[in-house]
Enzyme design. Structure first.
Site, PDB file in Angstrom:
ATOM      1  N   CYS A  68     -11.874  -8.431  15.359  1.00  0.00           N
ATOM      2  CA  CYS A  68     -10.796  -8.503  14.366  1.00  0.00           C
ATOM      3  C   CYS A  68     -11.214  -7.913  13.024  1.00  0.00           C
ATOM      4  CB  CYS A  68     -10.379  -9.953  14.158  1.00  0.00           C
ATOM      5  SG  CYS A  68      -9.088 -10.131  12.923  1.00  0.00           S
ATOM      6  N   ARG A 101       0.818  -1.200   0.000  1.00  0.00           N
ATOM      7  CA  ARG A 101       0.000   0.000   0.000  1.00  0.00           C
ATOM      8  C   ARG A 101       0.856   1.256   0.000  1.00  0.00           C
ATOM      9  NH1 ARG A 101      -4.608  -0.759   3.549  1.00  0.00           N
ATOM     10  NH2 ARG A 101      -5.219  -1.525   1.514  1.00  0.00           N
ATOM     11  N   TYR A 102       1.892   1.249   0.807  1.00  0.00           N
ATOM     12  CA  TYR A 102       2.744   2.433   0.954  1.00  0.00           C
ATOM     13  C   TYR A 102       3.997   2.267   0.104  1.00  0.00           C
ATOM     14  CZ  TYR A 102      -0.084   3.403   5.134  1.00  0.00           C
ATOM     15  OH  TYR A 102      -1.102   3.658   6.008  1.00  0.00           O
ATOM     16  N   ASP A 134      -8.017   3.872   9.552  1.00  0.00           N
ATOM     17  CA  ASP A 134      -7.487   3.238   8.354  1.00  0.00           C
ATOM     18  C   ASP A 134      -8.531   3.488   7.263  1.00  0.00           C
ATOM     19  OD1 ASP A 134      -5.629   1.848   6.882  1.00  0.00           O
ATOM     20  OD2 ASP A 134      -5.428   0.238   8.354  1.00  0.00           O
ATOM     21  N   ARG A 187       7.049   0.094   2.228  1.00  0.00           N
ATOM     22  CA  ARG A 187       6.843  -1.002   3.178  1.00  0.00           C
ATOM     23  C   ARG A 187       5.647  -1.851   2.773  1.00  0.00           C
ATOM     24  NH1 ARG A 187       5.261   3.905   4.620  1.00  0.00           N
ATOM     25  NH2 ARG A 187       3.599   4.344   6.102  1.00  0.00           N
TER      26      ARG A 187
HETATM   27  C1  LIG Z   1      -0.506  -0.365   8.777  1.00  0.00           C
HETATM   28  C2  LIG Z   1       0.037  -0.831   7.552  1.00  0.00           C
HETATM   29  C3  LIG Z   1       1.396  -0.697   7.252  1.00  0.00           C
HETATM   30  C4  LIG Z   1       2.375  -0.064   8.219  1.00  0.00           C
HETATM   31  O1  LIG Z   1       2.046   1.247   8.434  1.00  0.00           O
HETATM   32  P1  LIG Z   1       2.882   2.131   9.463  1.00  0.00           P
HETATM   33  O2  LIG Z   1       2.108   3.401   9.543  1.00  0.00           O
HETATM   34  O3  LIG Z   1       4.224   2.271   8.869  1.00  0.00           O
HETATM   35  O4  LIG Z   1       2.917   1.388  10.752  1.00  0.00           O
HETATM   36  C5  LIG Z   1       1.846  -1.154   6.042  1.00  0.00           C
HETATM   37  N1  LIG Z   1       1.016  -1.698   5.140  1.00  0.00           N
HETATM   38  C6  LIG Z   1      -0.314  -1.832   5.381  1.00  0.00           C
HETATM   39  C7  LIG Z   1      -1.180  -2.436   4.337  1.00  0.00           C
HETATM   40  C8  LIG Z   1      -0.840  -1.410   6.597  1.00  0.00           C
HETATM   41  O5  LIG Z   1      -2.142  -1.563   6.842  1.00  0.00           O
HETATM   42  S1  SF4 Z   2      -6.960  -8.969  15.870  1.00  0.00           S
HETATM   43 FE1  SF4 Z   2      -5.041  -9.996  15.409  1.00  0.00          FE
HETATM   44  S2  SF4 Z   2      -4.810 -11.513  17.039  1.00  0.00           S
HETATM   45 FE2  SF4 Z   2      -6.914 -10.888  17.048  1.00  0.00          FE
HETATM   46  S3  SF4 Z   2      -7.968 -12.386  15.745  1.00  0.00           S
HETATM   47 FE3  SF4 Z   2      -7.405 -10.651  14.443  1.00  0.00          FE
HETATM   48  S4  SF4 Z   2      -5.460 -11.178  13.549  1.00  0.00           S
HETATM   49 FE4  SF4 Z   2      -5.780 -12.531  15.301  1.00  0.00          FE
END
Ligand SMILES: *Cc1c(COP(=O)(O)O)cnc(C)c1O
Ligand code: SF4
Length: 449
Positions: A152, A132-133, A350, A136
């Protein structure tokens, strides 16, 4: 290929998840094995009858039927350890119970809810990766968890036994990372990566560590919260070989910070692994500034840096956990200034549709005039900040070699600006970002033809 583990067919990639125990858990036998994480996993509670038995409660036949329907859709799994933290006398209000035990409300689907609200599948170049980013990726290496959180966000996937990624799928992900040099940070998640056995996880970390552009690996796990005994000396010794490695936990309530959890966390911190925490803001569980302040203070006391506070996203079946955004802002208002700066997480949503995490804060900037900014602090004190009368602005032409600021890196060519940062850049002439399908723009193009 030859793997460090020999024949993949014979490798138990996922630790034994066995069957649930039918009898009561608190028998003489269980005491002895209580701290054995394999015992905990094998005896994970997966049906409603066992919960009734262990907790000494009884649901009506109607309730029972609704609960069964719920777990047919979203599986139930609670470690005996986590179950033991519930106050049976007031279980309906218990923060552990609410996170672990199903509610028929999970069957309600709001019309704005989505199966994959963060479009993780769409931003997925191969089955285990979400890219996505720019720099990373999220790497889903496990599909199972010690305890299935009712809130979840990946309910659609987690516990779906058919899609536990095998060695071949993992290698697809590793190859994708290897082929894309802009990826410098790999975030292992799932499911829970600590549900893989030590050797399998070691193998993944070794493969990733061998990629020269991967600078840091992160693991997102709830295991220290729901199965702290899994943090064995052997696991920690293995992880220690793979620095720089960061671990993000998910404590949502101070009640989860038991002696066993503290012990697990201490082992990780003593191994020099930086620890962060990502809480989810959950209605009826931690949607209270005092609970949150207690939680973040306990976290830093245990050397865990609060990282994110997530607004519950729009996944199906979790509407009863969602709070208004105002609740999150109110909590931030009660934290910022009131407690240590490094105890304060970033409150984020998000973005539905895959836009990534968007930070939210109370407003501190009240107004702005030429040369002066008017701000307020957490106490409500209003102040003026005088901006400098003279400021020699550095004009950036993106040629770092001739700039008088020193950027000591040979990777400057990778610093292409994207998004809103473009509007601020001197070397980019973009003045407006316009979404596609903007009606006003469509009218203009029509005119132009
Ligand atoms: C949260 C997330 C990350 C990491 O994001 P940071 O803000 O750097 O912690 C990377 N990829 C995806 C798809 C994410 O949801
Ligand atoms: S929130 Fe994380 S630990 Fe909890 S069920 Fe979802 S993936 Fe597993």
């Amino acid at each position: 290929m030859t793997s460090p583990l020999g024949n993949p067919e014979q490798d138990p990639q996922v630790i034994d998840s066995g069957s649930f125990q039918k009898g009561p858990l608190h028998n003489a036998d269980s005491q002895e094995y209580w701290k054995d994480w394999r015992w905990q996993v094998r005896h994970a509670v997966r049906n409603i009858d066992t919960v009734q038995q262990v907790m000494g409660i009884k649901f009506t036949p109607d309730e029972r039927e609704q609960l069964q329907k719920t777990i047919d859709k979203f599986p139930l799994r609670i470690t005996p350890y986590y179950l033991s933290l519930i106050d049976a006398n007031d279980y309906k209000n218990d923060p552990i119970f609410k996170q672990a035990f199903p509610s028929p409300k999970e069957l309600i689907v709001e019309q704005y809810e989505l199966n994959d609200p963060l479009a993780e599948d769409k931003d997925s170049p191969c089955s285990c990766i979400t890219h996505r980013y720019p720099d990373r990726v999220l790497f889903l290496v496990s599909n199972t968890c010690a305890m299935y959180c009712r809130h979840c966000t990946r309910k659609r996937k987690v516990g779906d036994v058919d899609s536990i990624p095998d060695r071949e799928k993992i290698l697809e992900g590793i190859n994708y990372i290897r082929k894309n040099p802009q990826i410098r940070d790999v975030l292992l998640s799932g499911g829970d990566p600590f549900m893989l056995n030590d050797d399998y996880l070691d193998w993944i970390l070794t493969e990733l560590g061998a990629i020269s552009h991967v600078e840091v690996i992160r693991i997102g796990t709830r295991v220290p919260v729901v199965l702290p005994f899994r943090i064995t000396d052997e696991l920690v010794a293995m992880l220690k070989k793979h620095q720089p490695l960061w671990i993000n936990l998910q404590f949502n309530h101070p009640k989860e910070m038991t002696l066993s959890a503290q012990n697990a966390v201490r082992k990780l911190a003593d191994a020099g692994i930086p620890l962060g925490n990502q809480s989810v803001l959950l209605a009826g569980i931690n949607d209270c500034p005092i609970i949150m302040k207690t939680l973040v203070q306990q976290l830093v006391k245990n050397r865990i840096r609060p990282y994110y506070l997530y607004q519950c996203d729009l996944s199906e079946g979790i509407s009863h956990f969602r709070t208004p955004v105002s609740k999150g802002i109110e909590i931030m208002e009660c934290l910022i200034g009131h407690t240590s700066g490094f105890a304060i997480p970033r409150y984020v949503i998000d973005a539905p549709g895959g836009g990534g995490k968007i930070p939210l804060n109370p407003n501190y900037l009240l107004t702005w005039g030429v040369g002066k900014v008017v701000l307020r602090n957490y106490e409500g004190v209003i102040c003026t900040y005088q901006e400098p009368a003279h400021y020699d602005r550095i004009i950036c032409d993106e040629n770092c070699d001739t700039c008088k600021l020193v950027l000591d890196t040979d990777r400057a060519d990778e610093s292409k600006v994207v998004g809103v940062a473009k509007l601020l850049a001197d070397y980019d002439e973009t003045t407006t970002l316009t979404p596609q399908n903007n009606e006003r723009m469509d009218r203009r193009y029509d005119d132009a033809v």
